[in-house]
Design a protein around this motif. Structure first.
Motif, short mmCIF file in Angstrom:
data_model
loop_
_atom_site.label_atom_id
_atom_site.label_comp_id
_atom_site.label_asym_id
_atom_site.label_seq_id
_atom_site.Cartn_x
_atom_site.Cartn_y
_atom_site.Cartn_z
N SER A 16 8.82 -16.83 -116.74
CA SER A 16 9.68 -16.28 -115.59
C SER A 16 10.19 -17.31 -114.77
CB SER A 16 8.44 -15.43 -114.85
OG SER A 16 7.57 -16.15 -114.38
N LYS A 28 14.22 -17.61 -113.75
CA LYS A 28 14.78 -17.63 -112.33
C LYS A 28 15.47 -18.76 -112.01
CE LYS A 28 12.77 -17.17 -107.69
NZ LYS A 28 11.53 -17.22 -106.97
N SER A 70 19.09 -18.32 -113.64
CA SER A 70 19.70 -17.34 -112.71
C SER A 70 20.11 -18.26 -111.45
CB SER A 70 18.95 -16.33 -112.51
OG SER A 70 18.27 -15.65 -113.70
N TYR A 71 19.71 -18.73 -110.72
CA TYR A 71 20.08 -19.35 -109.68
C TYR A 71 20.77 -20.64 -109.76
CZ TYR A 71 17.27 -16.59 -106.53
OH TYR A 71 17.00 -15.24 -105.93
N LYS A 85 20.38 -11.18 -123.42
CA LYS A 85 19.36 -9.77 -123.55
C LYS A 85 18.89 -9.55 -125.01
CE LYS A 85 19.74 -4.71 -122.85
NZ LYS A 85 20.67 -3.77 -122.35
N ASN A 114 16.12 -8.88 -118.77
CA ASN A 114 16.89 -7.77 -118.15
C ASN A 114 18.19 -8.55 -117.44
OD1 ASN A 114 17.64 -5.82 -116.42
ND2 ASN A 114 15.70 -5.69 -115.16
N ARG A 152 20.39 -7.30 -115.56
CA ARG A 152 20.79 -6.77 -114.41
C ARG A 152 20.24 -7.79 -113.34
NH1 ARG A 152 19.32 -0.28 -114.28
NH2 ARG A 152 20.91 0.47 -115.99
N TYR A 153 19.12 -8.39 -113.60
CA TYR A 153 18.65 -9.52 -112.51
C TYR A 153 19.58 -10.54 -112.58
CZ TYR A 153 15.68 -13.20 -110.86
OH TYR A 153 15.37 -14.28 -109.96
N PHE A 154 20.21 -11.03 -113.82
CA PHE A 154 20.85 -12.13 -113.80
C PHE A 154 22.52 -11.92 -112.92
CE2 PHE A 154 23.51 -15.64 -115.59
CZ PHE A 154 22.59 -16.64 -115.74
N LYS A 159 22.90 -9.60 -110.79
CA LYS A 159 22.73 -9.53 -109.48
C LYS A 159 22.60 -10.95 -108.72
CE LYS A 159 19.64 -7.24 -105.72
NZ LYS A 159 18.42 -6.60 -105.66
N THR A 160 21.87 -11.68 -109.49
CA THR A 160 21.51 -12.89 -108.57
C THR A 160 22.68 -14.00 -108.71
OG1 THR A 160 19.19 -12.87 -109.58
CG2 THR A 160 19.75 -15.03 -108.95
N ASP A 216 21.34 -14.50 -100.88
CA ASP A 216 20.77 -13.35 -100.57
C ASP A 216 19.87 -13.58 -99.29
OD1 ASP A 216 18.21 -14.55 -101.25
OD2 ASP A 216 18.62 -13.98 -103.43
#
Length: 509
Positions: free
Chosen positions: A300, A304, A307-308, A424, A430, A432-434, A436-437, A487
C-alpha cells in the motif's frame, strides 16, 4: 532518518547534482557546436549516438541490479546480495558481447550502406562508431556497480562521481577550440574518457565499501539466473525501444533531410533531456523505497508513493518546462548564439512530449518492484517503436521534419492511458485512486497554463522584457500549482511547514 525524510534528502542531492551537471552540459554543448559546426554536430548525433544510447540503456539496466539487491536487503539477514551481484555481472557481460556482435555487423552495414554523410566523412564516421562501441561495452559490463550504489541509496557519492566526470568532459570540450587535427574524432575520444572516468569512480567506491558484496563467486543457481535474465531481458527490451526511438528518429531525419536538420534535432533532444533529468530527480530518489516496501510486504505504501511521485514529477518538470517553452527562442539564442534552423520548433514539441511522458512516471517503478514487467514492457515499448515507421510514411508523403515529434506527442498521450489499464491488469490496483491523486491534478494545472501560453507573445520583447516575462510566468505557475495541484492534506502539510518557518526564522527577528 525516516523513509520520507530520506526520499526528500536524496531528492535534494539529486537535484543539486543535476543543477551542476546541467550547467556544465549547457556550457559544453555551446563549445561543441562552436568547435564542430552544425553539420558535424548533427553527424555525431547519428553515428556517435551510441554514447547517448548507452546512457539510456544502461540507466534502465541499472534497475536489474538495484531491484534484486534492494529486495535482498529488504529480507534482512536472510538476503544474499553477493549472489545477486555476481549473477547480474555475468548477465551484463553477456549483453556487452551482444552489443559487439550487433555493432560490427548491423552497425557497420548501416554506415556503409545508408548513412547520409558529406564526401570524405565516411572514415570519420566509422572511427567514431567503433569508439562508441568500445565505450558501450565497458559501460555495460560495469552497470552492476552503479546499481549497487542505487540500492544502498548512495546518491551523494554518485553525484560527486558524475560532477568530476562532467568537469573532465567540459575541459576536453574547451580544449577542442584550441587544438588542431580532426576535432570530430577527438571529441569522440573525449566522450569515451568521460564515460571511463565515471565508471572507474563507481568501481573504486564499491571495492572500498562493499568488497564482500562484490567478491567474485560463481553460483550455480539456475533459477536465479533465469529469473534475473528474464527481468533483464524485458528491461533491456524497454531500454532498447526507448534508445531506438531516439536514435531511430535521428537516422530517419538524416535519411530524408541530412545532417543540418540532425543538428537542430540534437539540440532539441538535449534540451528535453535536461528538463527531464530535473523532473525525474524525485522519482529516482523514491525508486529504492518503492522496491524495498513492496518486497517487504508494504504494498500500500509503494502504491501511494508511486501515485504521488507521478504528480510531483509532472509538477517539477512543469516548473522548468513552462517558462522555457514560452521563451524558447530567446533562451536558445542566449545559450548557443548561433541556433540551428528549426531547433526552436523541435524543442517546443519535444519538451511537450516530455511533459506528456511524465504522466504516470511512478508506475514503471511500481511494476518493476512487483517483478511482473513482461506485458508492461512489451505493450508500451512496441507503441513507442511504432512511431518510427509511422514517421517514415509521413516523410515519404512530404511532411515537414517536425512531424515525428507531433507523432510522439500523440503516442505519449496513448501510452499514458494504456499505462493505467496495464497497472490495473497486472497489479489489480484501483486506478481511480491513481487518477484522482495524479492525473486529475495534472489536468487542473494544465488548463490555465495553456491559456497563458496562447496569449503570450514575446516576438518583439527587449532583453529585459524577456527576463520579466520568465519571472512572471514562473510566479503565475507557482500560484496555479499551489491552488490547483494539491489536495487538502498536502495543503495542510505545506501550511504547517510555512507556520514553522515563520515562527523559527521570521518571528524570531
Amino acid at each position: 532518518m525516516n523513509d520520507n525524510k530520506k526520499i526528500a534528502f536524496n531528492s535534494v542531492i539529486i537535484f543539486v547534482r543535476l543543477c551542476l551537471s546541467t550547467l556544465i552540459s549547457l556550457i559544453a554543448a555551446r563549445f561543441v557546436l562552436q568547435a564542430l559546426g552544425a553539420s558535424d554536430y548533427g553527424l555525431y548525433s547519428v553515428v556517435g549516438g551510441m554514447v547517448t544510447i548507452l546512457n539510456v540503456v544502461n540507466t534502465a539496466m541499472v534497475s536489474t541490479t538495484y531491484r534484486y539487491i534492494a529486495c535482498e536487503l529488504g529480507k534482512g539477514e536472510t538476503g544474499q546480495p553477493n549472489k545477486v551481484f555476481n549473477a547480474s555481472f555475468l548477465i551484463h557481460a553477456c549483453f556487452a558481447l551482444l552489443i559487439v556482435i550487433l555493432g560490427v555487423t548491423i552497425g557497420e552495414w548501416y554506415i556503409n550502406t545508408y548513412l547520409n554523410v558529406a564526401d570524405g566523412k565516411l572514415p570519420d564516421a566509422k572511427f567514431v562508431f567503433r569508439i562508441s562501441i568500445l565505450t558501450t561495452v565497458v559501460s555495460t559490463v560495469l552497470v552492476p556497480y552503479r546499481g549497487l550504489l542505487v540500492a544502498f541509496e548512495k546518491f551523494s557519492v554518485s553525484a560527486i562521481i558524475d560532477i568530476v566526470a562532467q568537469l573532465f568532459r567540459l575541459g576536453g570540450v574547451i580544449a577542442l577550440l584550441y587544438v588542431g587535427g580532426n576535432k570530430f574524432r577527438i571529441y569522440s575520444l573525449v566522450m569515451m574518457a568521460y564515460i571511463f572516468i565515471e565508471c572507474a569512480g563507481y568501481v573504486l567506491y564499491s571495492y572500498r565499501h562493499y568488497v564482500i558484496i562484490i567478491a567474485v563467486r560463481f553460483y550455480r543457481d539456475l533459477g536465479l539466473y533465469k529469473e534475473m535474465l528474464s527481468f533483464s531481458w524485458w528491461i533491456l527490451f524497454g531500454a532498447v525501444a526507448s534508445a531506438g526511438k531516439t536514435q531511430g528518429s535521428a537516422m530517419i531525419i538524416n535519411f530524408f533531410f541530412g545532417t543540418l536538420v540532425n543538428g537542430a534535432f540534437a539540440v532539441a533532444r538535449q534540451v528535453e533531456n535536461f528538463i527531464q533529468m530535473f523532473a525525474r530527480s524525485l522519482n529516482n530518489a523514491a525508486i529504492p523505497q518503492i522496491t524495498k516496501n513492496f518486497s517487504g510486504g508494504n504494498e500500500s505504501r509503494s502504491i501511494k508513493l508511486a501515485s504521488y511521485i507521478s504528480k510531483y514529477t509532472f509538477i517539477l518538470m512543469t516548473l522548468v518546462a513552462f517558462p522555457v517553452m514560452l521563451e524558447m527562442d530567446f533562451l536558445l539564442k542566449l545559450w548557443l548564439k548561433n541556433v540551428p534552423e528549426g531547433a526552436v520548433i523541435f524543442c517546443k514539441l519535444m519538451v511537450l512530449e516530455g511533459l506528456i511522458g511524465c504522466m504516470g512516471e511512478g508506475i514503471p517503478a511500481l511494476i518493476q518492484a512487483s517483478g511482473k514487467i513482461k506485458y508492461f514492457q512489451l505493450v508500451l515499448s512496441t507503441m513507442s517503436i511504432l512511431g518510427l515507421p509511422i514517421a517514415f510514411v509521413f516523410y515519404k508523403l512530404g511532411y515537414s521534419p517536425y512531424t515525428i515529434s507531433v507523432i510522439y506527442c500523440i503516442i505519449g498521450l496513448m501510452v499514458a492511458i494504456v499505462r493505467l489499464y496495464l497497472l490495473k491488469w497486472v497489479l489489480h490496483m484501483n486506478i481511480r485512486y491513481f487518477i484522482k491523486t495524479s492525473y486529475f491534478r495534472m489536468f487542473l494545472i494544465s488548463c490555465p497554463l495553456v491559456l497563458f501560453f496562447l496569449f503570450y507573445n514575446p516576438a518583439f520583447f527587449t532583453v529585459w522584457q524577456h527576463i520579466v516575462g520568465l519571472i512572471s510566468a514562473e510566479c503565475f505557475l507557482v500560484v496555479v500549482i499551489l491552488l490547483l495541484g494539491f489536495d487538502r492534506n498536502e495543503k495542510s502539510i505545506i501550511n504547517s511547514y510555512w507556520v514553522s518557518f515563520k515562527t523559527r526564522y521570521l518571528c524570531a527577528r
